[in-house]
Motif scaffolding. Structure first.
Motif, PDB file in Angstrom:
ATOM      1  N   GLN A 120     -12.127   5.469  67.153  1.00 32.62           N
ATOM      2  CA  GLN A 120     -11.886   6.330  68.299  1.00 32.62           C
ATOM      3  C   GLN A 120     -10.503   6.069  68.912  1.00 32.62           C
ATOM      4  OE1 GLN A 120     -13.612   8.871  69.345  1.00 32.62           O
ATOM      5  NE2 GLN A 120     -12.240   9.270  71.074  1.00 32.62           N
ATOM      6  N   GLU A 121     -10.140   4.808  68.998  1.00 28.60           N
ATOM      7  CA  GLU A 121      -8.841   4.441  69.563  1.00 28.60           C
ATOM      8  C   GLU A 121      -7.704   5.008  68.718  1.00 28.60           C
ATOM      9  OE1 GLU A 121      -6.250   0.405  70.641  1.00 28.60           O
ATOM     10  OE2 GLU A 121      -8.365   0.257  70.085  1.00 28.60           O
ATOM     11  N   GLU A 124      -7.444   8.789  69.208  1.00 29.89           N
ATOM     12  CA  GLU A 124      -6.779   9.090  70.483  1.00 29.89           C
ATOM     13  C   GLU A 124      -5.270   8.895  70.373  1.00 29.89           C
ATOM     14  OE1 GLU A 124      -8.641   6.665  73.401  1.00 29.89           O
ATOM     15  OE2 GLU A 124     -10.539   7.786  73.380  1.00 29.89           O
ATOM     16  N   LYS A 125      -4.874   7.889  69.615  1.00 34.09           N
ATOM     17  CA  LYS A 125      -3.445   7.658  69.404  1.00 34.09           C
ATOM     18  C   LYS A 125      -2.833   8.833  68.655  1.00 34.09           C
ATOM     19  CE  LYS A 125      -0.168   4.505  67.140  1.00 34.09           C
ATOM     20  NZ  LYS A 125      -0.041   3.314  66.256  1.00 34.09           N
TER      21      LYS A 125
END
Length: 630
Positions: A120-121, A124-125
Motif C-alpha cells: 500500500q505504501e 501511494e508513492k
C-alpha cells in the motif's frame, strides 16, 4: 573471576531484596550511575530470587527472565548465577522470539499485514509521482511492487516461521527488525498473550534499560498492568548513559512502582569522580559518592587541554600524550598498550575520526554515506550483516597457517556454507574437498593481493564456492535471479552494498581490530560499560561533524541556535542533553587518570569558557604554551 554475587550488599541492594520479598510482587526502576556496579546488583537480584523463591518457581515450571544487551553479557550474567536453570538470560531479540515462537498463526497474520502495508505504501508513492520523478526510481518501484506481490502469494504457503539475522518472508524467515517490531505489536494487541508472558516469567529484569527500544518497554509495562501484583518487572539502567537515539532513556515509574538510586562509584579516583559529578550536576541531580572504603580510595588525576582546531590535530594530540607521560604520576600514556593497563585509551566522538587514522575510511564511508540509519548503527556496533562473512569465515581462513590447516576445515564446518554438505548421496567427498581447497587457495590470493573491488571479488567467490552461508539480502544482491529473488532491497541498502563491494579488503583487518577494542582508539559511544586506567577524551566539533552533539555549546564556547532554545523550552531532548550524556559516559570510563583535550577555533576563548563552567574541577586548563614547557 570472582562472582558478583559475593560482593557486599549496598543500601540499594538491601532495599531491592526487600521489594523482591514482599507479599505482593511490585515492579521497580533502579537508576545506577557509572561505576556503581549496576550489573552486580542485577546478578545479586537474580540470585536472591532463585534462593528465596526457587521452590515456588520450580513447582510452577516458571523462570526468571533477564534481558541484556549482548550475547557476551548474557553468558557472563548466566555464569555469575551458576548457570541456574531457573534463570533465562538472553538478548532482547532472543527473548522476544522465545515468547512469540509458539504462536505461529499470529506471526503469519502479522507478516501478511506487514507485506500488505508495504504494498500500500509503495502504491501511494506511485500515485504521487510527478514529471520530475526519475525513470530509475519508477522502474525500481515497479520491480519492488512486483516482488512484494510474489511475497504475498508465497507466504500463504509458509507452514512455520523461524528467526535469523535477515528476513525472507517467502522462506518463512524473520529478521532482527521484524522481531522488535512484531512482538511488542502482538503483546499490546492481546491481553491473553500478556498473561501468558507473566505466567511463564513472573520476574523480568531488563539490563541497560535506557537503551531498550521504547515499544519493548511499553509492551512489558502492558504485561505488568495485566498481571496485577503477580508479576515483577525490573529496569536496571541509567538515563545519563543513554547514547543511542532509539533508546527509551529514562523509564518512568508507574503507580505502586519503586524507584531505587545507586549513587556509589566503585571505579574512579576522587579527582575523576569530581569531573563526573560536575558533568552530571545540571542533569538529574544525582551526586555520585566514592564506593570504595576510605583506605582504598585513590586521589588520581584530571587534566584539561585546549588546543587550536587546525590540520595539526594529530601532532598536537601526540604532544599531549608525551607531556602527560612526563608530568603525570601515572606513567606512560603511549597509544600502543591501552588495553593492558599501561597506555591510554583515546575516545573520539565519531568512528570517521578513527577510520581516517587507522586506515578504513572507505569502508566507513560505504556504510555511513550510502546506507540507512540502521546500517550505520550496525557498522558502528560491529554487527552489520554484510561484514559477517568476513568476520566469521573469510578472515579466519586467511589467517590460518596454510590452505590445509585444521583451523580452515574447522571454520568451514562450523559455518556450514554448503561446501561440506556431504550428506547428499550424489556428493563425491574427495571431489568436494579438492574443490574446497581450490576455492580457499583462490580466496587467500584475492585477500593477499587486495586492491579496489577486492571485497566484492572475495564475497562472490566465497558464496559461489559454498564457503559461506550468506544472509538472504546478500544473496539477492549477488544473484538477483537466485533463490531469494523475491526479496526487496531498498535503494539505500543497494547503494551501501555497491560501495562496500568496491572497497579494498585491506581495510577490514583494521576495522575489526578497532571494533574489538584492540586498538588505542574508541568512540565515546563504543566504550559504555568499559573501563581503562588512563583515558584521553577528545572533544572536537569541527572534525566530528556530528550535528546531534556539540561540546562547544555544552561548554559555553558557542551560542545555542534558535532550534536548540526551542527544544530546551519545550522539554525535548536537546543538543545539550545529548552531549552531556556522551561526555558523562566518556569521562566515567577512567579509573585513575583522565585527560580531556578540547580542539577549538578560538583556543583562548574556549579556555575562559571551560574555566567558567567549572568542569575542570581541581585542575588547571592547559594550553599549547604549557605543552611547550615540557
Amino acid at each position: 573471576m570472582k562472582s558478583r554475587i559475593s560482593a557486599p550488599d549496598t543500601p540499594a541492594d538491601v532495599r531491592l531484596h526487600g521489594i523482591l520479598d514482599g507479599k505482593q510482587l511490585r515492579s521497580f526502576v533502579m537508576v545506577a550511575g557509572a561505576g556503581s556496579g549496576k550489573t552486580t546488583s542485577l546478578v545479586k537480584a537474580l540470585d536472591h530470587v532463585t534462593r528465596m523463591h526457587g521452590d515456588r518457581l520450580r513447582a510452577r515450571t516458571q523462570q526468571v527472565a533477564c534481558i541484556t544487551y549482548t550475547e557476551v553479557a548474557a553468558k557472563e550474567i548466566h555464569a555469575d548465577v551458576g548457570n541456574s536453570s531457573l534463570v533465562s538470560v538472553s538478548t532482547i531479540h532472543s527473548f522476544l522470539w522465545t515468547l512469540i515462537k509458539p504462536f505461529q498463526t499470529d506471526i503469519a497474520k502479522w507478516v501478511d499485514g506487514h507485506v500488505k502495508a508495504a504494498i500500500q505504501e509503495l502504491k501511494e508513492k506511485q500515485g504521487n509521482y510527478t514529471s520530475r520523478t526519475r525513470p530509475p526510481t519508477i522502474a525500481k518501484d515497479a520491480s519492488d511492487l512486483e516482488k512484494l506481490g510474489v511475497q504475498l502469494k508465497l507466504i500463504k504457503e509458509v507452514e512455520r516461521y523461524s528467526y535469523s539475522v535477515g528476513s525472507d518472508y517467502a522462506k518463512g524467515i524473520l529478521g532482527h527488525e521484524d522481531i522488535v517490531t512484531m512482538v511488542p505489536d502482538l503483546i499490546l494487541g492481546s491481553k491473553l498473550l500478556g498473561r501468558i508472558v507473566a505466567s511463564k516469567y513472573p520476574y523480568i529484569f531488563v539490563d541497560e534499560s535506557q537503551d531498550t527500544f521504547p515499544n519493548v518497554v511499553e509492551a512489558l509495562k502492558y504485561v505488568d498492568a495485566q498481571a496485577q501484583g503477580s508479576f515483577c518487572l525490573g529496569f536496571f539502567g541509567d538515563p545519563m548513559q543513554q547514547i543511542f537515539q532509539r533508546g527509551a532513556g529514562s523509564i518512568s515509574e508507574e503507580t505502586e512502582w519503586e524507584r531505587i538510586e545507586k549513587p556509589e562509584n566503585f571505579r574512579s579516583s576522587t579527582r575523576v569522580l569530581g569531573v563526573i559529578n560536575q558533568v552530571r550536576s545540571e542533569a538529574d541531580g544525582m551526586v555520585q559518592v566514592p564506593g570504595r572504603p576510605p583506605e582504598k580510595q585513590i586521589v588520581g588525576e584530571s587534566f584539561f587541554f585546549v588546543l587550536p582546531a587546525d590540520d595539526q590535530r594529530g601532532e598536537r594530540l601526540e604532544r599531549v600524550r608525551v607531556w602527560l607521560g612526563k608530568n603525570s604520576a601515572a606513567g606512560s600514556w603511549a597509544a600502543d598498550s591501552a588495553d593492558d593497563g599501561q597506555g591510554a585509551k583515546i575516545l573520539v566522538i565519531v568512528h570517521r575520526m578513527v577510520a581516517k587514522r587507522m586506515g578504513f575510511a572507505q569502508l566507513y564511508a560505504a556504510f555511513h554515506d550510502s546506507g540507512s540509519k540502521g546500517f550505520k548503527e550496525a557498522f558502528d556496533e560491529g554487527d552489520a550483516w554484510p561484514l559477517k562473512p568476513f568476520e566469521d569465515v573469510i578472515l579466519p581462513i586467511c589467517a590460518a597457517d596454510g590452505v590445509d590447516s585444521p583451523s580452515v576445515i574447522a571454520v568451514l564446518r562450523d559455518q556450514n556454507g554448503g561446501v561440506f554438505d556431504v550428506d547428499a548421496s550424489d556428493r563425491d567427498v574427495k571431489k568436494t574437498l579438492t574443490l574446497a581447497r581450490g576455492a580457499v587457495t583462490d580466496l587467500r590470493k584475492i585477500m593477499k593481493e587486495g586492491g579496489s573491488g577486492s571485497v566484492g571479488k572475495a564475497l562472490r567467490l566465497a558464496v559461489s564456492a559454498g564457503l559461506v552461508a550468506p544472509d538472504p539480502r546478500l544473496s539477492v544482491y549477488l544473484e538477483p535471479e537466485g533463490k531469494h529473488s523475491e526479496i526487496v532491497l531498498t535503494s539505500e541498502t543497494k547503494e551501501a552494498l555497491d560501495a562496500f563491494t568496491a572497497c579494498d579488503v585491506s581495510e577490514l583487518a583494521a576495522y575489526f581490530q578497532y571494533i574489538r577494542q584492540e586498538s588505542p582508539y574508541s568512540t565515546q559511544h563504543g566504550t559504555k560499560g568499559a573501563e581503562f586506567s588512563k583515558v584521553i577524551v577528545v572533544l572536537d566539533d569541527e572534525e566530528g561533524k556530528y550535528s546531534l552533539y556539540s561540546y562547544e555549546k555544552l561548554l559555553g564556547i558557542k551560542e545555542l541556535s534558535e532550534t536548540d532554545k526551542k527544544n530546551l523550552a519545550a522539554g525535548k531532548d536537546s543538543v545539550l542533553e545529548r552531549t552531556r550524556r556522551l561526555l558523562y559516559v566518556s569521562v566515567s570510563r577512567a579509573v585513575d587518570s583522565l585527560a580531556v583535550v578540547v580542539f577549538a577555533g578560538d583556543a583562548a576563548e574556549a579556555k575562559l569558557a571551560i574555566e567558567k563552567s567549572k568542569i575542570a574541577t581541581g585542575g588547571l586548563v592547559l594550553t599549547e604554551a604549557d605543552l611547550a614547557l615540557q
